[in-house]
Design a protein around this motif. Structure first.
Motif, PDB file in Angstrom:
ATOM      1  N   MET A   1       0.841  -1.181   0.000  1.00  0.00           N
ATOM      2  CA  MET A   1       0.000   0.000   0.000  1.00  0.00           C
ATOM      3  C   MET A   1       0.886   1.244   0.000  1.00  0.00           C
ATOM      4  SD  MET A   1      -3.221  -1.060   0.154  1.00  0.00           S
ATOM      5  CE  MET A   1      -4.275   0.158   0.858  1.00  0.00           C
ATOM      6  N   LYS A   2       0.503   2.211  -0.795  1.00  0.00           N
ATOM      7  CA  LYS A   2       1.224   3.478  -0.872  1.00  0.00           C
ATOM      8  C   LYS A   2       0.554   4.481   0.060  1.00  0.00           C
ATOM      9  CE  LYS A   2       2.515   7.178  -4.031  1.00  0.00           C
ATOM     10  NZ  LYS A   2       2.459   7.678  -5.417  1.00  0.00           N
ATOM     11  N   GLU A   3       1.331   5.087   0.947  1.00  0.00           N
ATOM     12  CA  GLU A   3       0.803   6.116   1.841  1.00  0.00           C
ATOM     13  C   GLU A   3       0.478   7.360   1.022  1.00  0.00           C
ATOM     14  OE1 GLU A   3       0.207   5.647   5.167  1.00  0.00           O
ATOM     15  OE2 GLU A   3       0.834   3.590   4.793  1.00  0.00           O
ATOM     16  N   ILE A   4      -0.716   7.931   1.222  1.00  0.00           N
ATOM     17  CA  ILE A   4      -1.142   9.102   0.479  1.00  0.00           C
ATOM     18  C   ILE A   4      -1.289  10.299   1.426  1.00  0.00           C
ATOM     19  CG2 ILE A   4      -2.860  10.102  -1.078  1.00  0.00           C
ATOM     20  CD1 ILE A   4      -1.510   7.697  -2.356  1.00  0.00           C
ATOM     21  N   GLU A  18      -5.950   7.817   3.068  1.00  0.00           N
ATOM     22  CA  GLU A  18      -4.777   7.458   3.874  1.00  0.00           C
ATOM     23  C   GLU A  18      -3.741   6.686   3.061  1.00  0.00           C
ATOM     24  OE1 GLU A  18      -4.429   8.750   6.731  1.00  0.00           O
ATOM     25  OE2 GLU A  18      -6.446   9.200   7.420  1.00  0.00           O
ATOM     26  N   SER A  19      -4.209   5.699   2.283  1.00  0.00           N
ATOM     27  CA  SER A  19      -3.284   4.883   1.497  1.00  0.00           C
ATOM     28  C   SER A  19      -4.055   4.220   0.361  1.00  0.00           C
ATOM     29  CB  SER A  19      -2.601   3.824   2.369  1.00  0.00           C
ATOM     30  OG  SER A  19      -3.559   2.986   2.977  1.00  0.00           O
ATOM     31  N   TYR A 128      -0.523   6.639  -8.490  1.00  0.00           N
ATOM     32  CA  TYR A 128      -0.211   5.266  -8.126  1.00  0.00           C
ATOM     33  C   TYR A 128       0.462   4.613  -9.312  1.00  0.00           C
ATOM     34  CZ  TYR A 128      -0.379   0.577  -6.445  1.00  0.00           C
ATOM     35  OH  TYR A 128      -0.003  -0.669  -6.015  1.00  0.00           O
TER      36      TYR A 128
END
Length: 129
Positions: A1-4, A18-19, A128
């Motif tokens: 998961m990529k933190e956003i 959040e991600s 992403y």
């Protein structure tokens, strides 16, 4: 998961993405072969003192850089992410998309909030991967 960690606040709510990323899970909830879907983790906060409703389970989609809408597939646990929120209530959860355009340079998470006139849109841009 990529933190956003990006938020947008409009109407009665503040939504924070959040991600985002792909996750693998059993196809039938707790059983079956493994399958993969795109997931975004959200924090939703009612900003006002009254009770207000938001429904990311039906009014949520991702728009890619070609203006294609990718609709929500299902809302993950807790399913109470959608519905009526008490004054100042905050909930955390996630929504799942069957697929998105991975080649898109930008994505726009959109949640429409029905109002007496027209829907108000919360829009959170992200990239992403």
């Amino acid at each position: 998961m990529k933190e956003i960690g990006v938020s947008d606040a409009i109407a009665d709510f503040k939504v924070t993405l959040e991600s985002a990323g792909y996750f693998t899970h059993p196809k039938f909830g707790t059983a079956g072969p493994q399958t993969e879907h795109f997931r975004v983790d959200l924090t939703i906060e009612n900003l006002l003192n009254g009770r207000h409703s938001i429904y990311p389970n039906i009014n949520c989609y991702i728009v890619d850089d070609q203006s294609v809408r990718w609709p929500v597939y299902f809302v993950g646990s807790p399913t109470a992410l959608s519905g009526e929120y008490s004054a100042k209530e905050t909930r955390e959860g996630y929504v799942v998309f069957e697929e998105i355009n991975e080649e898109s340079s930008t994505q726009l998470l959109t949640i429409e909030i029905p109002t007496p006139n027209l829907p108000v849109k919360i829009e959170i841009p992200f990239t992403y991967p």
